[in-house]
Design a protein around this motif. Structure first.
Motif, PDB file in Angstrom:
ATOM      1  N   ASN A  78      22.973   7.772  30.877  1.00  0.00           N
ATOM      2  CA  ASN A  78      23.346   7.803  32.296  1.00  0.00           C
ATOM      3  C   ASN A  78      24.819   7.491  32.491  1.00  0.00           C
ATOM      4  N   ALA A  79      25.347   6.539  31.712  1.00  0.00           N
ATOM      5  CA  ALA A  79      26.765   6.184  31.776  1.00  0.00           C
ATOM      6  C   ALA A  79      27.478   6.922  30.648  1.00  0.00           C
ATOM      7  N   GLU A 140      33.215   2.327  32.117  1.00  0.00           N
ATOM      8  CA  GLU A 140      31.865   1.906  31.740  1.00  0.00           C
ATOM      9  C   GLU A 140      31.850   1.114  30.433  1.00  0.00           C
ATOM     10  N   GLY A 145      30.516  -2.933  32.754  1.00  0.00           N
ATOM     11  CA  GLY A 145      30.203  -1.503  32.675  1.00  0.00           C
ATOM     12  C   GLY A 145      28.758  -1.292  32.268  1.00  0.00           C
ATOM     13  N   LYS A 146      28.291  -0.076  32.480  1.00  0.00           N
ATOM     14  CA  LYS A 146      26.872   0.217  32.274  1.00  0.00           C
ATOM     15  C   LYS A 146      26.558   0.934  30.956  1.00  0.00           C
ATOM     16  N   ARG A 147      27.548   1.126  30.090  1.00  0.00           N
ATOM     17  CA  ARG A 147      27.255   1.816  28.829  1.00  0.00           C
ATOM     18  C   ARG A 147      26.290   1.011  27.957  1.00  0.00           C
TER      19      ARG A 147
END
Length: 192
Positions: A78-79, A140, A145-147
């Motif tokens: 998603n990221a 990210e 961040g969302k990673r």
């Protein structure tokens, strides 16, 4: 007022000394060209020291760029990010090398911008030898961040000062699920 001036003079002298300090540079010589990276020993001292010790100790002899991440080859993330990854890859296994503590971008103030050099990791505190270079700005990968689900981001510690065209060329090589079909040999990483 006089006390304030006396206080600020040493502070200003320190700031000018730090800002005037020259950061070390390393040259990464690869099959596809050379990349010069400035290593931020001031803001990311732990991570920078680790990388420079591996450079000087010969850990990166026979290293490779072996992973490329582009918008078109990460369908399940998603990221999304864009990077090239390198290091010793398999021999000796990088997992066998002592890892370092995680220096977050929240701590260092550095960001994952175009050309940022950073440490690859699994869990926080597992980075050792494997590194990546950002292609474009990659927020990210910063703290928060969302990673990674842990939100701790990655440890940025350097910046490409020349050779981004080589980074982009490596990123465009043929891959199989992010692993380069033909790895790009790193002939040498040395202090410049």
């Amino acid at each position: 007022m006089r006390k304030a001036i006396i206080f600020f003079i040493p502070v200003l002298m320190f700031v000018f000394q730090v800002s005037g300090q020259e950061l070390p540079s390393v040259e990464i010589k690869s099959d596809l060209g050379n990349i010069v990276v400035e290593i931020d020993t001031i803001n990311a001292p732990l991570t920078a020291k680790n990388f420079l010790q591996h450079v000087e100790g010969g850990t990166y002899n026979n290293a490779l760029f072996y992973r490329v991440v582009r918008m078109d080859n990460q369908p399940n993330n998603n990221a999304k990010i864009e990077v090239i990854q390198g290091g010793i890859y398999t021999e000796p296994r990088f997992e066998a090398i002592k890892p370092i503590a995680h220096e977050t971008t929240e701590t260092t103030g550095l960001k994952h911008l175009d050309g940022t050099l950073s440490m690859a990791r699994m869990e926080p505190g597992t980075a050792s030898t494997e590194f990546f270079i950002c292609v474009g700005d990659q927020p990210e990968l910063d703290f928060g961040g969302k990673r990674n689900a842990d939100g701790q981001g990655f440890a940025a510690f350097g910046q490409v000062v020349s050779g981004m065209e080589v980074v982009r060329k490596i990123q465009q090589q043929k891959d199989n699920q992010q692993t380069l079909v033909e790895k790009v040999e790193i002939k040498e990483i040395r202090l410049k």
